[in-house]
Design a protein around this motif. Structure first.
Motif, short mmCIF file in Angstrom:
data_model
loop_
_atom_site.label_atom_id
_atom_site.label_comp_id
_atom_site.label_asym_id
_atom_site.label_seq_id
_atom_site.Cartn_x
_atom_site.Cartn_y
_atom_site.Cartn_z
N TYR A 118 23.53 46.15 6.66
CA TYR A 118 24.24 46.47 7.99
C TYR A 118 23.22 45.97 9.22
N SER A 126 21.10 38.31 3.86
CA SER A 126 22.35 38.98 3.22
C SER A 126 22.94 38.60 2.14
N TYR A 280 27.80 56.26 10.20
CA TYR A 280 27.75 54.91 9.72
C TYR A 280 26.80 54.00 10.09
N PRO A 281 26.16 53.43 9.26
CA PRO A 281 26.20 53.23 7.65
C PRO A 281 25.68 54.24 6.90
#
Length: 323
Positions: A118, A126, A280-281
């Motif tokens: 995130y 990623s 979140y997250p």
């Protein structure tokens, strides 16, 4: 006092019903057609003509011997479930959650990867996290199968708790050490039954369901009788034919309970996720923990129902009562 593993502790062998006494050749021949074994290898109430899949079972092994077991009432199973649940709420439950904690570790690792991803802007990083997550998922699947098998190998220690008394084990590690014995047999049965179910379901749903039904008692037998997987499968085949009605009702009830449990787990996880969405997250960790706990408790409930039904059938066959 029974040692909890001697299924011949009653008046009858686990494999020969009291309403089918041993007799001469003519009587034994009649027992075979009723599902009775005459070679000392009878595997359930009324015995069987069942043979290993190598040469294929004789026709009468599949078509004969359905029903005819001792009467099993709902009240008896419910009473046994109350006893089983009461005695499991100690070292057995703690051992179950301790083994399941291995799965929780992987769930948390996956949640942490999601949190890291995130905050990462790099496509390359990623992508690397995605690959790690995929590998982690494969490893987690294998670990989950092993953990689940060890949990269901706890049929053995729970069997002792039910038939010997609730003070057999002093702590969860004693339960886990006892469950290690039938662990390999449970893994083999789990993989084999799952494969055969999938194969049968792929051809036609009915064969897959039939396989899952007749062999559903095999893990319990392998764990509590210390027999090899093939022998456990044979005994399960005959016992589930003989007591097909209560087993079928129990499985149907478990399917319904499982559906409600899935809805409960899903709804509970959703509510927790919604309540913690402002985090979140980081809420991913909370959601993973809650989902794990709900799932483990639901599986433990299914485990107890199996134990209650199968131990009741054992009592019917052997005359052995809980301590």
């Amino acid at each position: 006092m029974s040692n909890g593993n001697d299924w011949n502790g009653g008046n009858n062998d686990w494999g020969q019903s009291s309403n089918q006494p041993a007799g001469g050749p003519e009587q034994n021949q009649q027992m075979v057609h009723q599902g009775g074994g005459t070679d000392g290898g009878s595997y359930g109430a009324g015995g069987s003509g069942f043979e290993p899949p190598g040469g294929g079972p004789p026709l009468d092994a599949v078509t004969e011997g359905w029903g005819g077991g001792h009467e099993v009432t709902l009240d008896e199973v419910v009473d046994r479930l109350k006893l089983v649940a009461n005695r499991a709420m100690g070292p057995v439950l703690k051992a179950w959650l301790a083994v399941g904690a291995v799965i929780l570790v992987f769930n948390m690792l996956d949640a942490f990867l999601g949190i890291i991803n995130y905050f990462v802007d790099s496509v390359a990083v990623s992508g690397a996290i995605g690959i790690v997550s995929m590998i982690l998922g494969i490893v987690a699947l294998v670990v989950s199968i092993a953990a689940g098998a060890l949990q269901f190998a706890m049929f053995k220690p729970l069997h002792r708790v039910v038939f010997e008394g609730e003070h057999v084990y002093s702590g969860p590690m004693d339960v886990i050490n006892e469950a290690k014995g039938p662990f390999v047999a449970i893994v083999i049965l789990t993989v084999a039954i799952t494969f055969l179910f999938g194969l049968g379901a792929a051809c036609c749903l009915v064969p897959g369901l039939f396989i899952a039904f007749v062999f559903s008692q095999a893990p319990y037998i392998a764990a509590t009788q210390d027999v090899d997987p093939m022998e456990a499968a044979k005994r399960s085949f005959v016992l589930n034919k003989t007591y097909w009605m209560p087993v079928l009702i129990a499985i149907g009830a478990l399917v319904i309970i499982g559906a409600f449990a899935s809805c409960f787990v899903g709804a509970g996880t959703f509510v927790v996720g919604l309540a913690s969405s402002f985090l979140y997250p980081f809420s991913l960790v909370i959601i993973a923990g809650v989902y794990w706990l709900f799932t483990q408790l639901a599986m433990f409930g299914i485990f107890l129902v199996h134990m209650a039904l199968f131990s009741t059938l054992e009592t019917k066959e052997t005359g052995k009562e809980p301590a």
